[in-house]
Design a protein around this motif. Structure first.
Motif, PDB file in Angstrom:
ATOM      1  N   ALA A   1      48.203 -41.214  -0.356  1.00  0.00           N
ATOM      2  CA  ALA A   1      48.256 -39.791  -0.023  1.00  0.00           C
ATOM      3  C   ALA A   1      47.327 -39.462   1.142  1.00  0.00           C
ATOM      4  CB  ALA A   1      47.890 -38.957  -1.245  1.00  0.00           C
ATOM      5  N   ALA A   2      46.115 -40.013   1.140  1.00  0.00           N
ATOM      6  CA  ALA A   2      45.152 -39.716   2.209  1.00  0.00           C
ATOM      7  C   ALA A   2      45.620 -40.274   3.548  1.00  0.00           C
ATOM      8  CB  ALA A   2      43.783 -40.285   1.842  1.00  0.00           C
ATOM      9  N   ALA A   3      46.160 -41.493   3.548  1.00  0.00           N
ATOM     10  CA  ALA A   3      46.615 -42.095   4.804  1.00  0.00           C
ATOM     11  C   ALA A   3      47.829 -41.353   5.370  1.00  0.00           C
ATOM     12  CB  ALA A   3      46.953 -43.565   4.577  1.00  0.00           C
ATOM     13  N   LEU A   4      48.767 -40.970   4.520  1.00  0.00           N
ATOM     14  CA  LEU A   4      49.945 -40.226   4.992  1.00  0.00           C
ATOM     15  C   LEU A   4      49.551 -38.842   5.490  1.00  0.00           C
ATOM     16  CD1 LEU A   4      52.491 -41.239   2.215  1.00  0.00           C
ATOM     17  CD2 LEU A   4      52.652 -41.821   4.642  1.00  0.00           C
ATOM     18  N   LEU A   5      48.641 -38.170   4.778  1.00  0.00           N
ATOM     19  CA  LEU A   5      48.172 -36.862   5.228  1.00  0.00           C
ATOM     20  C   LEU A   5      47.540 -36.965   6.611  1.00  0.00           C
ATOM     21  CD1 LEU A   5      47.388 -33.890   4.884  1.00  0.00           C
ATOM     22  CD2 LEU A   5      45.407 -34.648   3.541  1.00  0.00           C
ATOM     23  N   ASP A   6      46.694 -37.972   6.813  1.00  0.00           N
ATOM     24  CA  ASP A   6      46.048 -38.162   8.121  1.00  0.00           C
ATOM     25  C   ASP A   6      47.085 -38.425   9.209  1.00  0.00           C
ATOM     26  OD1 ASP A   6      43.708 -39.015   9.960  1.00  0.00           O
ATOM     27  OD2 ASP A   6      44.977 -40.802   9.882  1.00  0.00           O
ATOM     28  N   ALA A   7      48.108 -39.238   8.909  1.00  0.00           N
ATOM     29  CA  ALA A   7      49.103 -39.586   9.921  1.00  0.00           C
ATOM     30  C   ALA A   7      49.952 -38.381  10.333  1.00  0.00           C
ATOM     31  CB  ALA A   7      49.997 -40.712   9.393  1.00  0.00           C
ATOM     32  N   PHE A   8      50.421 -37.607   9.357  1.00  0.00           N
ATOM     33  CA  PHE A   8      51.229 -36.433   9.695  1.00  0.00           C
ATOM     34  C   PHE A   8      50.401 -35.395  10.451  1.00  0.00           C
ATOM     35  CE2 PHE A   8      53.974 -37.944   6.145  1.00  0.00           C
ATOM     36  CZ  PHE A   8      55.168 -37.989   6.853  1.00  0.00           C
ATOM     37  N   GLU A   9      49.156 -35.195  10.042  1.00  0.00           N
ATOM     38  CA  GLU A   9      48.288 -34.247  10.736  1.00  0.00           C
ATOM     39  C   GLU A   9      48.032 -34.687  12.171  1.00  0.00           C
ATOM     40  OE1 GLU A   9      46.342 -31.378  10.264  1.00  0.00           O
ATOM     41  OE2 GLU A   9      47.652 -30.900   8.589  1.00  0.00           O
ATOM     42  N   ALA A  10      47.849 -35.996  12.390  1.00  0.00           N
ATOM     43  CA  ALA A  10      47.553 -36.500  13.725  1.00  0.00           C
ATOM     44  C   ALA A  10      48.688 -36.230  14.703  1.00  0.00           C
ATOM     45  CB  ALA A  10      47.256 -37.995  13.666  1.00  0.00           C
ATOM     46  N   HIS A  11      49.920 -36.096  14.214  1.00  0.00           N
ATOM     47  CA  HIS A  11      51.078 -35.874  15.084  1.00  0.00           C
ATOM     48  C   HIS A  11      51.553 -34.426  15.056  1.00  0.00           C
ATOM     49  CE1 HIS A  11      51.156 -40.271  14.472  1.00  0.00           C
ATOM     50  NE2 HIS A  11      51.546 -40.273  15.728  1.00  0.00           N
ATOM     51  N   GLY A  12      50.744 -33.540  14.474  1.00  0.00           N
ATOM     52  CA  GLY A  12      51.050 -32.117  14.537  1.00  0.00           C
ATOM     53  C   GLY A  12      52.147 -31.648  13.608  1.00  0.00           C
ATOM     54  N   ASP A  13      52.495 -32.433  12.601  1.00  0.00           N
ATOM     55  CA  ASP A  13      53.531 -32.017  11.657  1.00  0.00           C
ATOM     56  C   ASP A  13      52.949 -31.063  10.615  1.00  0.00           C
ATOM     57  OD1 ASP A  13      55.497 -33.699  12.828  1.00  0.00           O
ATOM     58  OD2 ASP A  13      54.605 -35.411  11.793  1.00  0.00           O
ATOM     59  N   ARG A  14      53.809 -30.248  10.027  1.00  0.00           N
ATOM     60  CA  ARG A  14      53.397 -29.358   8.939  1.00  0.00           C
ATOM     61  C   ARG A  14      53.471 -30.144   7.635  1.00  0.00           C
ATOM     62  NH1 ARG A  14      53.133 -24.000   9.719  1.00  0.00           N
ATOM     63  NH2 ARG A  14      53.908 -23.509   7.623  1.00  0.00           N
ATOM     64  N   VAL A  15      52.338 -30.356   7.006  1.00  0.00           N
ATOM     65  CA  VAL A  15      52.268 -31.220   5.829  1.00  0.00           C
ATOM     66  C   VAL A  15      51.501 -30.504   4.728  1.00  0.00           C
ATOM     67  CG1 VAL A  15      50.218 -32.373   6.754  1.00  0.00           C
ATOM     68  CG2 VAL A  15      51.545 -33.488   4.964  1.00  0.00           C
ATOM     69  N   GLY A  16      51.976 -30.665   3.505  1.00  0.00           N
ATOM     70  CA  GLY A  16      51.299 -30.143   2.324  1.00  0.00           C
ATOM     71  C   GLY A  16      51.098 -31.248   1.309  1.00  0.00           C
ATOM     72  N   VAL A  17      50.129 -31.077   0.426  1.00  0.00           N
ATOM     73  CA  VAL A  17      49.842 -32.057  -0.627  1.00  0.00           C
ATOM     74  C   VAL A  17      49.720 -31.304  -1.949  1.00  0.00           C
ATOM     75  CG1 VAL A  17      48.317 -33.879  -1.450  1.00  0.00           C
ATOM     76  CG2 VAL A  17      48.609 -33.527   1.013  1.00  0.00           C
ATOM     77  N   GLN A  18      50.500 -31.724  -2.940  1.00  0.00           N
ATOM     78  CA  GLN A  18      50.469 -31.134  -4.274  1.00  0.00           C
ATOM     79  C   GLN A  18      50.374 -32.257  -5.302  1.00  0.00           C
ATOM     80  OE1 GLN A  18      50.604 -27.791  -5.107  1.00  0.00           O
ATOM     81  NE2 GLN A  18      50.616 -27.187  -2.938  1.00  0.00           N
ATOM     82  N   ALA A  19      49.490 -32.102  -6.287  1.00  0.00           N
ATOM     83  CA  ALA A  19      49.397 -33.037  -7.409  1.00  0.00           C
ATOM     84  C   ALA A  19      49.983 -32.363  -8.651  1.00  0.00           C
ATOM     85  CB  ALA A  19      47.950 -33.437  -7.653  1.00  0.00           C
TER      86      ALA A  19
END
Length: 575
Positions: free
Chosen positions: A396-414
């Protein structure tokens, strides 16, 4: 060993692993907190922090009986500092108190204890105590007790004190209370018997009601499967679709505060969405069957991962070359556009000069939701000794960092659940929120526990993505061990509902990708649960990184190919 012998050995290992998982679920539910099962090295069972040590070689019924006595001490709030101090001087008194108070606590928890285990506890013939104080008096006295088997274990006060501190810390983190330092025995002597632990344990008792029926189902009772009768919102002619069309939430309401009678102040609880659930046996939905409540995740130790391999994989999403028609110049002629231009010219109209086909790299317009499974089953150990939950946090942390780095709109829910009325979402990051240190702390602060109503979580996650992402291309990434299990929600029923939910997601034009890390869930089960989506499994996140690019690309391409076929199909007449 011959083939038959190897097969029998494999079946035995699978049965043993399944039995351990059920015992762990039972211990967690009775204690009201994650409680792992480990083997006692000295052969004497006892509570030890967040673990329960059991003697080796016990039958399943003996394991459940031992777990019921020990875990009930946590669930009923029996591990009080003054009691533990009084028991330090005598090992005999510790064992007597375990039997007397454990039996009393198990009776107090009532329907959480399976009937045959409750009967086994009664068969021990332990004197009944009306209160914890009376149980302590009986334990310290000299009244003879029936001889109980040694494999039931004993109580070790110092280790039990660590269990009590673990209960306070984990409960406050998981259920959103203000973080409080664990109460030590020295601080208890100074402050006396505080009400904080009692309040936390009262919350545990309230939450346990949601899993009561599930435990009965796991240990011998038939799954409740009645559909709503006529007049209850689920009659045969209610017009529910049995296909794969997406289903929107049935209603949005507010949880009323306890005791409120309808005033405006009562609408201050978490929002709730109601969702249907798919019943494969009846080939129909159960309308408004599950409720989802959303809470903000509490903060813990920051969890961040910066992975260049994953960043490169995510960079290629939406950047691949695509054939684009009606271009002013290009590598080929757009015959349809050229024919239309010729017709316009013949009719005296100004033709459109965009008559070429070219390969273009489209601009990114991507929204992604990372849906993280935090049920109790992810507390199991992966082959490398780490928890499955730890591997999932890496992903989850690696995917969040990758999407944020490319300017995508990303959310995380547990998410996790305690019955169909308590599917809880923990908001780690909203789509409109930047990725800050607070987000990393919320991700590191999510604590596994309870169960997995996977189909409802997928439906609600897809709805959040569609309503809040604000992007043309949408991707739902489910990080889960694939073990769908909850009250009245297990086996083929749960697997079919989760698979049907993923079909609904794809039908709604949302890409679905599922990631499984370090889990012992059988491949056949994973195939039944995630069959409608792109799925990849690996022993750890390091091995999974190479699969991220094809996994996410295929999830998006499947949706685009489906949409392309639909655009070519003739339109249905309006009703």
């Amino acid at each position: 060993m011959d083939t038959a012998g190897q097969t029998l050995a494999t079946i035995s290992q699978v049965r043993q692993a399944a039995s351990t998982s059920l015992v762990t679920l039972f211990a967690t539910a009775v204690a009201g907190q994650p409680l792992t099962i480990v083997e006692a090295r000295d052969g004497v069972g006892c509570l030890d922090g967040s673990a329960l040590r059991l003697a080796a070689g016990l039958t399943p019924d003996r394991q459940l009986l031992t777990v019921a006595l020990h875990a009930a001490l946590i669930g009923a709030g029996s591990l009080q500092p003054d009691v533990l101090r009084a028991l330090r001087a005598s090992n005999i008194a510790c064992r007597r108190w375990l039997l007397i108070e454990g039996s009393r606590a198990a009776r107090a928890l009532g329907p959480l204890i399976p009937p045959r285990i409750a009967r086994a506890i009664e068969a021990l013939g332990i004197p009944a105590a009306e209160s914890a104080a009376e149980a302590l008096q009986l334990a310290l006295g000299h009244r003879p007790l029936p001889v109980a088997p040694e494999w039931l274990g004993t109580l070790r006060p110092r280790l039990a004190a660590a269990t009590m501190a673990s209960t306070v810390a984990k409960t406050s983190r998981q259920f959103g209370d203000e973080a409080q330092p664990p109460q030590t025995e020295d601080s208890a002597e100074q402050a006396g018997s505080t009400s904080q632990l009692q309040a936390l344990l009262s919350q545990l008792a309230m939450r346990e009601n949601a899993v009561t029926r599930m435990l009965s189902q796991l240990f011998g009772k038939k799954r409740y499967s009645r559909l709503p009768a006529d007049g209850e919102g689920g009659a045969a002619g209610d017009g529910l679709s049995s296909g794969h069309a997406p289903v929107a939430p049935g209603s949005i309401t507010r949880v009323r505060a306890p005791g409120a009678a309808g005033d405006a102040d009562a609408l201050s609880g978490p929002t709730v969405a109601t969702w249907p659930e798919w019943d494969e046996a009846q080939r129909r939905y159960r309308p408004q069957w599950c409720s989802v409540a959303s809470f903000c995740a509490t903060e813990g130790e920051a969890c961040t991962r910066h992975d260049l391999i994953v960043r490169r994989a995510v960079a290629q999403l939406g950047r691949d070359l695509r054939r684009s028609r009606r271009q002013p110049q290009g590598m080929d002629l757009d015959y349809d556009a050229a024919m239309q231009a010729l017709i316009d010219r013949r009719n005296g109209h100004t033709p459109d000069e965009r008559i070429a086909v070219d390969l273009l790299r489209r601009a990114r317009d991507l929204g992604a939701l990372i849906l993280l499974d935090i049920s109790g089953s992810v507390l199991e150990r992966a082959p490398d000794g780490r928890r499955v939950h730890d591997h999932q946090l890496d992903a989850a942390a690696a995917l969040l960092d990758a999407f944020e780095a490319h300017g995508d709109r990303v959310g995380v829910q547990a998410f996790h659940s305690r019955g169909r009325g308590q599917v809880h979402f923990r908001s780690v990051k909203r789509f409109d929120e930047p990725s800050t240190l607070a987000v990393a702390r919320r991700l590191g602060g999510v604590e596994p526990g309870a169960y997995t109503r996977l189909g409802t979580a997928i439906r609600h996650g897809a709805w959040m993505l569609r309503e809040q992402a604000g992007a043309r291309r949408q991707l739902l990434i489910v990080i889960s061990d694939g073990f769908a299990c909850d009250e009245g929600y297990e086996g083929p029923y749960a697997e079919a509902d989760a698979a049907h939910a993923l079909q609904e997601v794809r039908a709604a034009g949302i890409g679905a990708a599922c990631i499984t890390l370090g889990t012992a869930t059988a491949d056949a089960v994973l195939a039944r649960v995630f069959g409608a989506a792109c799925h990849a499994a690996a022993p750890d996140w390091r091995a999974m990184r190479a699969l991220i690019r094809p996994l996410l690309l295929n999830a998006l391409r499947l949706i685009e190919n489906t949409q392309r076929r639909r655009s070519r199909a003739p339109l249905n007449k309006a009703a």
